[in-house]
Every structure is written in structure tokens, then in C-alpha cells.
Motif scaffolding. Structure first.
Motif, short mmCIF file in Angstrom:
data_model
loop_
_atom_site.label_atom_id
_atom_site.label_comp_id
_atom_site.label_asym_id
_atom_site.label_seq_id
_atom_site.Cartn_x
_atom_site.Cartn_y
_atom_site.Cartn_z
N GLU A 4 0.82 -1.21 0.00
CA GLU A 4 0.00 0.00 0.00
C GLU A 4 0.86 1.26 0.00
OE1 GLU A 4 -3.76 2.02 2.44
OE2 GLU A 4 -2.80 0.19 3.17
N SER A 5 1.99 1.23 0.69
CA SER A 5 2.87 2.39 0.74
C SER A 5 3.49 2.70 -0.61
CB SER A 5 3.98 2.16 1.77
OG SER A 5 3.46 1.97 3.06
N LEU A 6 3.57 1.72 -1.48
CA LEU A 6 4.15 1.92 -2.81
C LEU A 6 3.10 2.32 -3.84
CD1 LEU A 6 6.40 -1.29 -2.93
CD2 LEU A 6 7.05 1.00 -2.14
N SER A 7 1.85 2.20 -3.50
CA SER A 7 0.77 2.41 -4.47
C SER A 7 0.67 3.85 -4.92
CB SER A 7 -0.56 1.96 -3.86
OG SER A 7 -1.64 2.38 -4.68
N PRO A 8 0.51 4.10 -6.22
CA PRO A 8 0.33 5.46 -6.72
C PRO A 8 -0.99 6.09 -6.29
CG PRO A 8 1.02 3.98 -8.49
CD PRO A 8 0.66 3.12 -7.32
N VAL B 121 9.17 2.90 3.89
CA VAL B 121 8.07 2.21 4.57
C VAL B 121 7.72 0.90 3.87
CG1 VAL B 121 5.66 2.37 5.32
CG2 VAL B 121 7.12 4.41 5.36
N GLY B 122 7.67 0.94 2.54
CA GLY B 122 7.16 -0.21 1.80
C GLY B 122 8.17 -1.27 1.44
N LEU B 123 9.47 -0.93 1.46
CA LEU B 123 10.49 -1.88 1.02
C LEU B 123 11.47 -2.22 2.14
CD1 LEU B 123 11.41 -0.46 -2.50
CD2 LEU B 123 9.74 -2.23 -1.93
N LEU C 181 8.21 2.57 -9.65
CA LEU C 181 8.78 1.92 -8.46
C LEU C 181 8.02 0.64 -8.14
CD1 LEU C 181 10.59 1.87 -5.94
CD2 LEU C 181 8.93 3.38 -4.82
N PHE C 182 6.70 0.69 -8.25
CA PHE C 182 5.85 -0.47 -7.96
C PHE C 182 6.18 -1.63 -8.91
CE2 PHE C 182 2.20 -3.11 -7.51
CZ PHE C 182 1.55 -2.76 -6.34
N ILE C 183 6.27 -1.32 -10.19
CA ILE C 183 6.54 -2.36 -11.19
C ILE C 183 7.93 -2.96 -10.99
CG2 ILE C 183 6.81 -2.83 -13.65
CD1 ILE C 183 4.77 -0.51 -14.10
N ALA C 184 8.91 -2.10 -10.78
CA ALA C 184 10.27 -2.57 -10.57
C ALA C 184 10.34 -3.47 -9.33
CB ALA C 184 11.22 -1.39 -10.42
N THR C 185 9.60 -3.08 -8.30
CA THR C 185 9.55 -3.88 -7.08
C THR C 185 8.92 -5.24 -7.34
OG1 THR C 185 9.42 -1.91 -5.68
CG2 THR C 185 8.63 -3.98 -4.73
N ASP C 186 7.83 -5.25 -8.08
CA ASP C 186 7.14 -6.50 -8.38
C ASP C 186 8.06 -7.43 -9.19
OD1 ASP C 186 4.23 -7.67 -8.28
OD2 ASP C 186 4.94 -8.07 -10.31
N LEU D 5 16.35 -3.64 -5.78
CA LEU D 5 15.98 -3.31 -7.14
C LEU D 5 17.23 -3.10 -7.99
CD1 LEU D 5 13.31 -2.82 -5.60
CD2 LEU D 5 12.91 -0.86 -7.10
N THR D 6 17.14 -3.49 -9.26
CA THR D 6 18.26 -3.35 -10.17
C THR D 6 17.90 -2.38 -11.30
OG1 THR D 6 17.56 -5.12 -11.65
CG2 THR D 6 18.88 -5.75 -9.72
N PRO D 7 18.88 -1.86 -12.01
CA PRO D 7 18.58 -1.00 -13.17
C PRO D 7 17.69 -1.70 -14.19
CG PRO D 7 20.88 -0.77 -12.57
CD PRO D 7 20.33 -1.88 -11.72
N ALA D 8 17.86 -3.02 -14.36
CA ALA D 8 17.01 -3.75 -15.31
C ALA D 8 15.55 -3.74 -14.87
CB ALA D 8 17.51 -5.19 -15.44
#
Length: 391
Positions: free
Chosen positions: A24-28, A231-233, A261-266, A276-279
Motif C-alpha cells: 500500500e505504501s508503494l501504491s500510486p 516504509v514499503g520496502l 517503483l511499484f513495477i520494478a519492485t514486483d 531493485l536493479t537497473p534492469a
């Protein structure tokens, strides 16, 4: 930084390291209590609301700015803090809370994405002001309006009604909104929040002030990303270098930055990594369409439309190669339980609203109009995760 949130994050931590501590903390679409680097905007809003501290109503106002500039986040955070002040400070602000001081104006927050009819608008305002639950059926709009006048007739200072997300394709028409405001009692002032320039909306003909919220500067957006990730990570999951890359790519749009950020985290989570990586970030950039529809718009759609979109984001390219193919693929899903005709109508409606896009195929075989594939105008990964979490 909220200390309680840090404590809860550690309480949730198991023996195995986890990248995501709180989605939830990462959600836009999530607004936090302390928006980063928005002090000047908060001061302008407080200047406008200053009469509230003397038990008076402020004049009408229009708050405007581009998508992802934090308009809703700033306003809702301000109201949340104001409603916590003691009543002797004459600043009781509330949305869904009912308790109020008889000498202080009350505040009601209305989301134009949810209140798209005259009945829904007056119902939302009245429901925020009375202790008892206002029925949604068996009662007419005129009855609601009369009840509102009755409730506010005994209130000396009245109410400030804030209407967010005005002027969007599926929200209340601005001219209709002016009519709705006119139907409220005389001891009501309002604040409208939208994206249009003041010269482009009829609302400013009835306001005393327009308050601009500019897009985020790059360092501000870095602060937003680092605050959310703290908070989220997991600790050190996002380094400043990647946060700067995301901020530069997002070009001042906090919604798109948080979506990335959310997509990269997923993606990192699926790979079993704790950083998280640059890729991961590059893959996020590729997924987010330009322009990108706010996920708040998508998640405010009726449940049956969201169910159609949930199926859409899981379809392969061939299944989305035309409206007909997409309709057949979604209509055959037991999770949707809608006829093919209804699915097609929903797709056309959402294309008109800009939620999905019909992209004409370059390849054409035979005569007639080439087929149009159906593409979402929002990040599929974020919608998929948020939709599943709320089910």
C-alpha cells in the motif's frame, strides 16, 4: 517519517528477508500523511482556509495542477491533520467523521469520480454530516437536498465542500457541478480540485482564488520515492541512484514515478531479489504507457468494468489483436460472467474515456477497415496487483 509505520514494518518481518514490506505504501493511489516537499502549497492552502480558525467560512476556491502533482495528496493530508486539532482551536475538519464543534466550519471531501450523479453528490455531502447512515435506496434527490438544508440551517458557520478530480471524462460535468453547488445552502463554500487551467473552466467564474500546484521538481520526486520505499520496502532496497533515474524519467509526475517503483519492485520480488536493479527499473519504464491514465481513475470504475480490465491485462497479443478477439477472450472467462455484447460495450466505453486505446493494426488483409487491437492506457502490473489485493 512516521515512527509507528517503521515499528509495524519490523513487526511484520519474518525470518526470511522480504523485499516488499507494505504494498500500500508503494501504491500510486495511496496518500500519505506527510507529502514530501509540499510546504509552499500547504501554506497557500492554509492562507485560503485561514477564516476557519476564526470560525468563519473561506470563499470558494479552485486548486489546479497537472496529473501527478500531488493535489489530492496535499489537500487530504491537510484535512487529516486539521481534524485532529482540539475543538477549542476552532479547526475541526472532517470528511467521514461526524463529530464537530458548533462554532467551527465542517469540511466534507467528495470524490467526483465516485459521485457522478446529482443523487450521489448530495448523498455524499449529507452522509458526512449526520450521525445516522443515509439510505441509498427508497429516497429521492429532492428529499436529500431538503434534509441538507435542514441539517445546515442550525449551523452558524456552515460547511466547506471539497470536490476532487473535477473535469475528468467520467466525473461530474463542470457546468453540472456549478448547478449542484447552487443547490447547497447559503452557508456552504466549496473548493474544487482539477487539472484545467483557470481560464479553461467555468468553475473559476464562481471562485475568489485559484491555487496552482506545480509538478514536482526532480529532487522533490526523489524524496517522495525514498520516503515511500522507506516504509514499503526492505532496507536499502532502493538506492538514490535508481530513485534519481525514476524521477528524471517521470518528469515531475509522482503517479508515474510511483508506478515505476511499484513495477520494478514486483519484478524484483518475482525474481527473489531483495534489491531493485537497473534492469527492473528499465522494464518498468517500458511497461508504462505515455500518456498514462491515473490508476485512481481505473480503480474508481464500477466493479464489472474493473473485472473486464483484470481479464484484459492477462491476455496475450493475439487475444488483443482486435476488439472482436478481445471480446471473445474476456467473454469466455467465468470470472467476468458477462455476455459478449456487454463486454464489447464496456470496451468501447472505456476507450472513449481513455482508459483503454484501440490501436489500428498496420497489417491489413483483404478489404474493409483493419482491425484495432485493445491496449490498456495504464500499467498492467500495478492494476493487477492492486485489484487482486482488494478482492
Amino acid at each position: 517519517m512516521d515512527i509507528e509505520a517503521r515499528i509495524k514494518r519490523r513487526q511484520r518481518r519474518g525470518d526470511e528477508p522480504r523485499l516488499v514490506q507494505d504494498y500500500e505504501s508503494l501504491s500510486p493511489v495511496t496518500h500519505i500523511e506527510e507529502p514530501a516537499d509540499r510546504g509552499p502549497v500547504l501554506e497557500r492552502l492554509l492562507d485560503h482556509l485561514d477564516p476557519v480558525f476564526d470560525g468563519k467560512l473561506p470563499p470558494n476556491a479552485y486548486v489546479y495542477g497537472p496529473k501527478g502533482s500531488g493535489k489530492s495528496a496535499v489537500v487530504t493530508a491537510l484535512f487529516t491533520h486539521l481534524e485532529r486539532l482540539p475543538t477549542e482551536n476552532r479547526a475541526v475538519i472532517h470528511t467521514s467523521t461526524r463529530a464537530q464543534s458548533p462554532t467551527s466550519p465542517a469540511f466534507v471531501y467528495v470524490d467526483a469520480r465516485q459521485t457522478t450523479s446529482e443523487f450521489a453528490f448530495y448523498h455524499a455531502v449529507l452522509d458526512a454530516l449526520v450521525d445516522e447512515s443515509v439510505p441509498e435506496h427508497g429516497i429521492g434527490t429532492e428529499t436529500l437536498r431538503s434534509r441538507l438544508h435542514e441539517v445546515l440551517g442550525g449551523t452558524r458557520t456552515g460547511v466547506v465542500v471539497t470536490v476532487d478530480h473535477v473535469g475528468e471524462p467520467r466525473s461530474t460535468n463542470e457546468s453540472d457541478l456549478v448547478t449542484l453547488f447552487a443547490g447547497l445552502p447559503s452557508n456552504v463554500s466549496w473548493m474544487a480540485i482539477g487539472r484545467l487551467n483557470p481560464t479553461e473552466t467555468v468553475l473559476t467564474e464562481y471562485t475568489a482564488e485559484s491555487i496552482h500546484v506545480d509538478h514536482y521538481q526532480r529532487q522533490m520526486l526523489v524524496d517522495v520515492l525514498m520516503t515511500r520505499s522507506s516504509v514499503g520496502l526492505a532496507q536499502q532496497a532502493l538506492d538514490h541512484g535508481l530513485a534519481r533515474d525514476i524521477a528524471e524519467w517521470a518528469d515531475g509526475d509522482a503517479h508515474d514515478a510511483l508506478a515505476a517503483l511499484f513495477i520494478a519492485t514486483d519484478r524484483a520480488t518475482e525474481a527473489g531479489r531483495t534489491q531493485l536493479t537497473p534492469a527492473d527499473v528499465e522494464a518498468a519504464f517500458e511497461e508504462i504507457p505515455n500518456p498514462c491514465v491515473s490508476l485512481g481513475v481505473v480503480l474508481s470504475l464500477p466493479p464489472n468494468r474493473q473485472a473486464v480490465l483484470r481479464e484484459l491485462v492477462d491476455l496475450g497479443p493475439e487475444e488483443r489483436s482486435s476488439v472482436t478477439a478481445t471480446t471473445e477472450a474476456i467473454g469466455g472467462s467465468p470470472a467476468v460472467d458477462l455476455s459478449a455484447g456487454t463486454v464489447k460495450r464496456f470496451l468501447y466505453e472505456m476507450a472513449e474515456a481513455g482508459v483503454v486505446e484501440r490501436v489500428q493494426s498496420e497489417a491489413q488483409s483483404g478489404q474493409g477497415r483493419p482491425p484495432s487491437r485493445v491496449d490498456p492506457r495504464f500499467p498492467p502490473t500495478v492494476f493487477r496487483r492492486l485489484y487482486d489485493l482488494q478482492q
